[in-house]
Enzyme design. Structure first.
Site, short mmCIF file in Angstrom:
data_model
loop_
_atom_site.label_atom_id
_atom_site.label_comp_id
_atom_site.label_asym_id
_atom_site.label_seq_id
_atom_site.Cartn_x
_atom_site.Cartn_y
_atom_site.Cartn_z
N THR A 45 12.74 -10.61 16.19
CA THR A 45 12.27 -11.71 17.05
C THR A 45 12.54 -11.68 18.20
OG1 THR A 45 15.01 -12.40 17.42
CG2 THR A 45 13.47 -12.96 15.56
N THR A 47 12.67 -12.26 21.27
CA THR A 47 13.10 -11.95 22.60
C THR A 47 13.71 -10.53 22.22
OG1 THR A 47 13.07 -14.48 23.58
CG2 THR A 47 15.10 -13.28 24.19
N CYS A 48 14.55 -10.95 20.98
CA CYS A 48 15.30 -9.52 20.90
C CYS A 48 14.82 -8.38 21.31
CB CYS A 48 15.90 -9.62 18.86
SG CYS A 48 16.36 -11.66 18.93
N HIS A 49 12.96 -8.21 20.31
CA HIS A 49 13.05 -7.26 20.11
C HIS A 49 12.28 -6.97 21.66
CE1 HIS A 49 10.96 -3.41 18.38
NE2 HIS A 49 9.85 -4.17 18.59
#
Length: 160
Positions: A45, A47-49
């Site tokens: 996703t 923001t996660c990545h």
């Protein structure tokens, strides 16, 4: 909700390794160790990545210099997706990836969030915690899963 003084519950996770999927437990990862645990709503996703994971990969040496034995990331994904994410993000073999496919650990620590409106179902809130021998010493939770400030590697470094 995960709070200071809480003990991490017993849980089993899928854990991607260079040799393929394996299983690991809360005790395997955290017992007798000083650890940083961070959680993401989902692998790959935005923001996660692009933000959250890269900050921990970049700051791994600085975290270890502060006495951290292990950095672990919980993602509510299956172990295969988590493994591909670990490879793509440079985390494989560096950060312990804990695939919480059915969100059992996430629910047990009260950090679940319903993201069905985005087609994602039940996922984890974005947070980071400092853990010593399974006991939570500090916890930083984001107000929105789109943010990765309070739970960033920089914030954890400051808290250490």
């Amino acid at each position: 909700m995960l709070t200071v003084g809480a003990t991490l519950p017993d849980a089993t996770f899928g854990s991607p390794t260079a040799d393929g999927p394996s299983q690991t437990t809360t005790a395997d990862v955290f017992a007798g160790k000083k650890a940083v645990l961070f959680a993401v709503p989902g692998a790959f996703t935005p923001t996660c990545h692009q933000n959250h994971m890269p900050g921990f990969v970049k700051n791994l040496d600085a975290l270890k210099a502060k006495g951290v034995d292990v950095v672990a990331c919980v993602a509510v994904n299956d172990v295969f997706v988590a493994g591909e994410w670990a490879k793509a993000s440079g985390a494989m073999g560096e950060i312990t990836i804990l695939a919480d496919g059915a969100a059992e650990f996430t629910k047990a620590v009260g950090m679940d969030i319903d993201l069905s409106g985005f087609g994602m179902g039940v996922r984890s809130k974005r947070y980071a915690a400092i853990v010593e021998d399974r006991v939570v010493k500090a916890v930083m939770v984001e107000e929105s899963p789109a943010n990765a400030d309070a739970s960033s590697a920089d914030a954890v470094l400051a808290a250490l």
